[in-house]
Every structure is written in structure tokens, then in C-alpha cells.
Design an enzyme around this catalytic site. Structure first.
Site, PDB file in Angstrom:
ATOM      1  N   VAL A  92     -41.581  13.413   7.650  1.00  0.00           N
ATOM      2  CA  VAL A  92     -42.463  14.103   6.791  1.00  0.00           C
ATOM      3  C   VAL A  92     -42.888  13.025   5.771  1.00  0.00           C
ATOM      4  CG1 VAL A  92     -43.049  15.991   5.165  1.00  0.00           C
ATOM      5  CG2 VAL A  92     -41.482  16.340   7.045  1.00  0.00           C
ATOM      6  N   CYS A  93     -44.333  12.685   5.449  1.00  0.00           N
ATOM      7  CA  CYS A  93     -44.873  12.011   4.492  1.00  0.00           C
ATOM      8  C   CYS A  93     -45.337  12.834   3.289  1.00  0.00           C
ATOM      9  CB  CYS A  93     -46.047  11.266   5.306  1.00  0.00           C
ATOM     10  SG  CYS A  93     -46.655  10.054   4.250  1.00  0.00           S
ATOM     11  N   LEU A  94     -44.694  12.911   2.215  1.00  0.00           N
ATOM     12  CA  LEU A  94     -44.772  13.761   1.026  1.00  0.00           C
ATOM     13  C   LEU A  94     -44.557  12.972  -0.015  1.00  0.00           C
ATOM     14  CD1 LEU A  94     -45.490  16.783   0.347  1.00  0.00           C
ATOM     15  CD2 LEU A  94     -43.208  17.201   0.549  1.00  0.00           C
TER      16      LEU A  94
ATOM     17  N   CYS B 190     -44.113   6.015   4.486  1.00  0.00           N
ATOM     18  CA  CYS B 190     -45.572   5.823   4.393  1.00  0.00           C
ATOM     19  C   CYS B 190     -46.038   4.376   3.925  1.00  0.00           C
ATOM     20  CB  CYS B 190     -46.257   6.904   3.775  1.00  0.00           C
ATOM     21  SG  CYS B 190     -45.354   8.305   3.337  1.00  0.00           S
TER      22      CYS B 190
END
Lengths: 159, 584
Positions: A92-94, B190
Site C-alpha cells: 500500500v502506498c499511503l 513509493c
């Protein structure tokens, strides 16, 4: 030896979650061959009512490092989900899980799960992690929602 | 050092000196008969060992699991170039024994956390000197010494900074009381994959890529979903089921693999990033991506254009220019080819080593290409080695001062000063308005009277954990220590919980876990994991191998304890509180 602060905190999280947890959610240390380890948890998040994820339950693996709670856990959907902010591997990218952004040591496992539930229904298009759902959502939100609903109906509902 | 002239030296002069210093023979006797444990025989360790024997200490036990490497020789003066590759503890003992034949040094080449060292082992020493280089091992030594109630002298040095901290849990603050700064910076997935912001992010990405292609791919690797690009995987793709190659020559296989890897990670991925930038950002950088034709040309000529020797020369030069994007692409392909050949020969996973020219050049080239794609200033291979290897500068002058202070403090302790009255020493660089020499550096030790343990324990960790669940955490190491003594071969986990924690201590344990997170007991496992419940009833402490190590115990009421199960043959289960500052 792992950091004892990480361990103590995870024990406390476990105690708190067992005492009181929101309906439909679960979170507990993972068991492999009957041996459980505090640094790996299996969690479940129900899809939020009124979103295309409704009626589904989505399983996550939370992996904690020795530097927890200074560092956030790695949250990985297992199996991975079709969602713009979830990497093809399921990670998950959060911003809440990014220590240079919103992560704070005081964020509890419960609040992580709530935030991820929220993210499912409202993807963040400024921070894409998976190309296909990102493009679909951008080009045709209706089509995207249809695809997700189909995926949820086929693979994530308890029948 | 001239071995000959010292070999017949007599310790009597040392003791005469000491007698004169302390004007007491009792203290001299104490020095002569105290057993000292020195953990870590590196930069600080060598200094401490020398000071110990020349202060009159005879019985010293050394623990170190490391071997001597070339880079140690400039400051770890007990070692010489012919010792490279040998055990530090063993060589240190031999050198010192030659110099001071009266010394009785024993060694263990072993991790200090090993079960070879139960609590009883630590209890035999008058003091422990910790000269380790890593946080985790220090935390462990700190905790064992707390359980064993042995005075600990904690040391450390980096660059011009250093410290000596005398610790006796329950009486002074412990090593864990004061939160330590983060050792490694956490970088979000990310950031590594899509939005690097600094050259470090690019270097970390390049090291992850190295593991994806050639190494052991772990799940924690942020690129773990690119498994199909593992070289072992790519090799299979070009082999028919009967083992015959689809490609005609080795050369062709190499070229095709390089082309695929470069296309995927250095062309397609970057183009994807570019397309995202177009969506989200107004300005976009012009990426210098080679065309397919250029790529083929590189593949043909890199072998003649570059050599390992040239790259090696470059990496030793701190002033070397940062590679241009073109050069980086070429070096990248050159290294890929070299690594492919290496992989083919060994047929097993490769590990990144910053001292290996090809691995270092690969990471430098890959990070340079990536950095230029994100408008980040890249680094040359000299700097990349420092960043990739997390090399911390070590200075012999700092080590020497630290080594002196710690033995001085130890002598003060043996001559009757309480641990809590010894000062913490902190070494740091001070600037002088008008330096006499251009490269003059002044370092000064500052002595700080440590705060009393109770005060520290109440305040510590507050800032680290904030107010978790509305209550302030205190130092979990020296707050509540439970020392369990039993015959680990007979006592089951159930007996430890029921007869020990519940009956003797009036506790209601919620869960008990080892420091690696393994859950030994959970108050509700009967419904969660039935196999576990059975194990608790039947398995003994020794069978689960959880004795002689720290345990974390959480009570239903939310109070934490640290536990240690000490094995003693044929004794019945008993638990003692080592000390306690009382509950809130």
C-alpha cells in the site's frame, strides 16, 4: 535481538485491539505452523459501505521492523488488489505510512486499518502505484468502479 | 613495538605505581584479582586492552567474533598486515601475552548474544567494558548486565565524538533510557520506486536492483514484484525444456539479457515515470534515454572501451568527475555483462559488496542514470562506496582518549566510588577562534553528572512513543526486571505462567514473547491457535529454547516487565524482582 520497544508496543497493540476493535476488522499476529511472531500480523478490512468495495473483506499482511514505531509497518494486501495506490505486489502506498510525511509513532494499528479502508474508496491520483487501475480511473471512473465491483463480487465476498 | 625488550618485563613496577597512586595495597590487590570482560576488540577495544594490562589487570576475557581486515590496521594497533583474516580476539591475546607474559587473557570468538554466555557467565566479572560498534549488541549487553547486576562501562566513538557511560541498572540510567537517534533512515517504498528526492534514494534503489537481478530476493525488497527479471529466471526463459539454448551463443544470451534489463529498468520504467510527471507536474525534465540503436551500439563496444582496472582506479579517486548519462549507460551495460558472467560461473546468488569494483560500478552507474532522470545531482563511485557501505569515519585519537577514560573510570570504581557517582564522559570537537595550524583539531571531554535512575526512567521514551494510549512509557529495560530461576528441562511454559507469574507474582499475564517476537504465551490462544495451547501445556522451557535470553512480558493491566529465565539444575521455580521503581 530486536528492539524491545517495538516488541512491547506490539504487545500493547495486541492487547488494545483484543479489548476493543471495530466491527468487521481483525488484526492478530500471524501463525505459521502454529508458531506466531509479533512482527508479522494478518489483518482484515471490510469494504466501506457505499463504495465499490462494499461487501468484500480484504486481507492484509503487516510487517513490522525492529525500528517500529519510529518506522511504519509495510502493509501488503494478500492477494494484491486492483487499485491505483496499491503496487502490483500488494504493498500500500499511503502518506500515513510514509515517515517523511504523515507517519507518527503514535499511529495505532487500528488507525492504519481505518486509513487503508478509507483509501480503498477514495484513491489518490497524485500518487499512483499501479498503472492499469490508475489509467482506467483517470480515463473512465465509471468503468473503473464497474471493474472493481466485479472483482470484489468474484473474489472477496464471503458466500 | 619491540617485543624483545618487553618480554621479561615484570608487573611489579606497575603495582608499585598503583600503590603510590591509591596509597592503598587493598586496591592494588583488587586490581590484580578482578576479572574484567571486554566485549569488542576493535578500535576502542585495542586501546582498552592495552590500558587494562598496563594498569595491572591480569584476568581479562575477550569476546569478539570479527576477523581483522586491511582497513582496521591504521588504528587497531595490536594487528599487523600479516594478521589480516585472523580472529581479532585471538591475535590481540597473543600480542598482549607476548608483551606482558604475566597477563591471563582468555578469548571467545563468539557473538555475545550466544547461549554460550548465560547469566552466570556475566556474574563472574567485576565489571564489563563494552566496546562494540552496533546498537543492537549494545542493548543486549546493557540488559544482561542489568539482570546480572554487573557494572557496565559503555563506550563508543565516531569521528571526533565519543562517549563513556558507567551503568549499573537500578542505580544509574541505563543505555536504553535515553532514546538513540535513528541508525538507518527509513525510505518509503513509493519514494524509492517513483519519486526519489535525493541521490541516496537512487543509490538504495540501485542496490535493491542488484538484489533483484543477481541476489537473494527478499520480500522486504520494494522491487520484489519484479521477480521475473531475476537472472536465474531470465536464464530459464531462453532454455528449452530439454536444456538446449534458444539463442545460439553465450554472447547472444548476454546481450539479450542486458537489453531486457536495461529496457525494463532504465527505459520503460523511466518513461512511465515521465508520463506520470506529465499528468501531475507542469514542468518536466528532458530525459536522456538512449534509442534502441544506441543501446545496441553500447552492447557491442563496451567490452573494449572499459576495463575493471580503469574502474578500480577511478573509484579510488575522491575527485573523480560524476559520470555523464551516456557514460553511465555504458558502464551499466559493461557491469551487467561482467556480473552475468560471474553469475553463470558461480550459479548462485551474488551479494552486493561495496569493495568489489564491478558491484560498486554497477550501483554507481545505475544510480547515476536514475538520478539524472529525476534531476538529482549524482555522485561518483568514491562517494557511492561511502554511502552504500554506510562507512563511518573512525579516528585513532578519539579511540585512544575513550580507552583512557574508561579504564580511569574503572579504577575509580574499584577504588570505592559508587557507579552513580562516576560521571558520563562525552568527547567532542571544539573550535578555536585562531587555530595555530590549518588542520588543527581540538577535542575535549566533557564530564556530565548522570541524572539519577528514577528520574530518567520516568521521563525517557516519552518523546519517542508520545503518549501511547494515554500513558507514558518508561524505560522498558531497567523499569521492571523479573529474574526467573528454574530447571529449564522440567518446567513447562504452563507452570512458568501459572505457578510462577500468577501465583508467586500475582500477575495476570496477557502475553510473553522473546525478543525476536516469537510468542511463547498468549492468554487467549486456546481459541486463536489450538496447536499453540497444546505446546504450552507440554513443552518445557528448554525444549522451546527460551531460557537465558530476555523476554518481554505484558500484564493484562498493561504493565510491562522484562524477564530472564536462568537455568539451574534441580532447583524449583522461583521469581525475584531485581529492583523496581514502583508503579504509577
Amino acid at each position: 535481538m530486536a528492539n524491545s520497544l517495538a516488541l512491547t508496543r506490539l504487545q500493547e497493540e495486541h492487547r488494545q485491539f483484543r479489548k476493543d476493535h471495530p466491527h468487521g476488522f481483525f488484526a492478530r499476529p500471524f501463525d505459521e505452523d502454529g508458531k506466531r511472531n509479533y512482527f508479522k500480523w494478518r489483518c482484515g478490512i471490510p469494504g466501506k459501505k457505499g463504495t465499490e468495495w462494499e461487501d468484500g473483506t480484504f486481507h492484509l499482511i503487516l510487517e513490522f521492523s525492529e525500528d517500529y514505531p519510529t518506522k511504519p509497518p509495510i502493509c501488503k494486501f494478500d492477494p494484491p488488489l486492483f487499485h491505483p495506490n496499491i503496487f502490483p505486489s500488494g504493498t500500500v502506498c499511503l502518506s500515513l505510512l510514509d515517515p517523511s510525511k504523515d507517519w507518527k509513532p503514535s499511529v495505532t494499528i487500528k488507525s492504519i486499518l481505518f486509513a487503508i479502508q478509507e483509501l480503498l474508496g477514495s484513491p489518490n491520483l497524485d500518487d499512483p502505484a499501479q498503472a492499469e487501475p490508475y489509467r482506467l480511473m483517470k480515463e473512465s471512473p465509471e468503468e473503473y468502479r464497474k471493474t472493481v465491483r466485479e472483482i470484489v463480487r468474484k473474489g472477496f465476498t464471503r458466500s | 613495538m619491540d617485543d624483545e625488550c618487553h618480554s621479561h618485563a615484570d608487573p611489579s613496577n606497575i603495582y608499585k605505581g598503583a600503590e603510590h597512586c591509591f596509597s592503598s595495597c587493598q586496591i592494588v590487590e583488587k586490581i590484580r584479582h578482578s576479572k574484567i570482560l571486554l566485549i569488542g576488540v576493535g578500535g576502542v577495544g585495542c586501546e582498552v586492552l592495552k590500558n587494562l594490562v598496563f594498569s595491572g589487570f591480569v584476568n581479562i576475557h575477550l569476546v569478539d567474533l570479527d576477523t581483522i581486515s586491511v582497513s582496521n590496521l591504521n588504528r587497531q594497533f595490536l594487528f599487523r598486515s600479516e594478521d589480516v583474516g585472523k580472529w581479532k580476539a585471538v591475535v590481540a591475546k597473543d600480542r598482549i601475552t607476548k608483551l606482558c607474559p604475566w597477563s591471563q587473557i582468555t578469548v571467545s570468538v563468539e557473538n555475545i548474544r550466544s547461549k554460550e554466555f548465560p547469566l552466570e557467565f556475566f556474574k563472574q566479572f567485576a565489571a564489563v567494558i563494552c566496546a562494540l560498534d552496533n546498537h543492537k549488541a549494545r542493548l543486549y549487553v546493557n540488559e544482561v548486565c542489568a539482570f546480572a547486576q554487573v557494572p557496565l562501562f559503555e563506550t563508543g566513538s565516531t569521528g571526533y565524538q565519543g562517549q563513556v557511560t558507567p551503568i549499573l541498572a537500578g542505580s544509574t540510567e541505563c543505555y536504553n533510557c535515553e532514546p538513540k537517534p535513528q541508525q538507518t533512515e527509513h525510505i518509503a517504498v513509493c519514494t524509492i520506486r517513483h519519486r526519489p528526492e535525493s541521490v541516496e534514494h537512487c543509490i538504495v534503489w540501485a542496490m535493491y536492483l542488484f538484489d533483484v537481478l543477481f541476489g537473494n530476493l527478499e520480500d522486504s525488497n520494494p522491487l520484489s514484484d519484479e521477480k521475473e527479471y531475476k537472472v536465474s529466471h531470465l536464464a530459464r526463459e531462453w532454455t528449452f525444456e530439454d536444456g538446449a539454448r534458444k539463442t545460439s551463443t553465450e554472447q547472444e544470451w548476454e546481450n539479450m539479457t542486458c537489453e531486457r534489463v536495461v529496457n525494463k529498468f532504465f527505459i520503460e520504467d523511466l518513461q512511465f515515470v515521465e508520463s506520470l510527471k506529465k499528468d501531475t507536474l507542469s514542468s518536466l525534465s528532458i530525459l536522456n534515454i538512449p534509442t534502441q540503436e544506441q543501446l545496441r551500439r553500447y552492447l557491442l563496444n563496451v567490452d573494449t572501451k572499459y576495463s575493471v582496472e580503469d574502474l578500480k582506479l577511478e573509484e579510488q579517486n575522491p575527485h573523480q568527475l560524476v559520470w555523464t548519462c551516456d557514460k553511465a549507460y555504458e558502464v551499466l551495460i559493461f557491469c551487467l555483462k561482467q556480473l552475468l558472467r560471474r553469475w553463470k560461473e558461480s550459479k548462485s546468488a551474488l551479494t552486493f559488496d561495496e569493495n568489489d569494483t564491478i558491484s560498486l560500478a554497477f550501483v554507481t552507474a545505475a544510480s547515476t542514470v536514475r538520478a539524472s532522470a529525476f534531476d538529482i545531482v549524482a555522485k561518483n563511485s568514491f562517494d557511492v562506496r561511502g554511502i552504500a557501505g554506510r562507512i563511518i569515519p573512525a579516528l585513532s585519537i578519539t579511540n585512544a582518549v575513550i580507552g583512557d577514560i574508561v579504564v580511569f573510570q574503572l579504577l575509580r570504581f574499584l577504588s570505592g566510588t559508587c557507579m552513580k557517582d562516576l560521571c558520563n564522559a562525552r568527547l567532542s570537537q571544539v573550535s578555536r577562534p585562531r587555530p595555530r595550524y590549518l588542520d588543527e583539531v581540538i577535542i575535549t571531554p566533557e564530564f556530565i553528572r548522570p541524572p539519577v535512575a528514577e528520574y530518567v526512567c520516568r521521563l525517557s521514551l516519552v518523546c519517542l512513543s508520545e503518549r501511547l494510549f494515554g500513558k507514558i512509557l518508561r524505560c522498558i529495560i531497567c523499569h521492571q526486571l523479573l529474574l526467573v530461576t528454574c530447571d529449564a528441562r522440567n518446567v513447562t511454559v504452563r507452570q512458568f505462567i501459572e505457578d510462577g507469574l500468577k501465583k508467586q507474582m500475582n500477575m495476570e499475564p496477557f502475553s510473553v514473547a522473546t525478543d525476536v517476537g516469537y510468542i511463547i504465551y498468549d492468554s487467549e490462544q486456546d481459541c486463536e491457535v489450538p496447536v499453540e495451547a497444546q505446546r504450552i501445556d507440554k513443552s518445557t522451557i528448554a525444549q522451546l529454547q527460551v531460557e537465558e535470553q530476555p523476554l518481554s512480558i505484558l500484564d493484562e493491566s498493561g504493565v510491562y516487565y522484562r524477564g530472564w529465565i536462568r537455568h539451574q539444575c534441580d532447583v524449583s521455580l522461583s521469581i525475584e524482582r531485581i529492583f523496581s521503581f514502583g508503579d504509577d
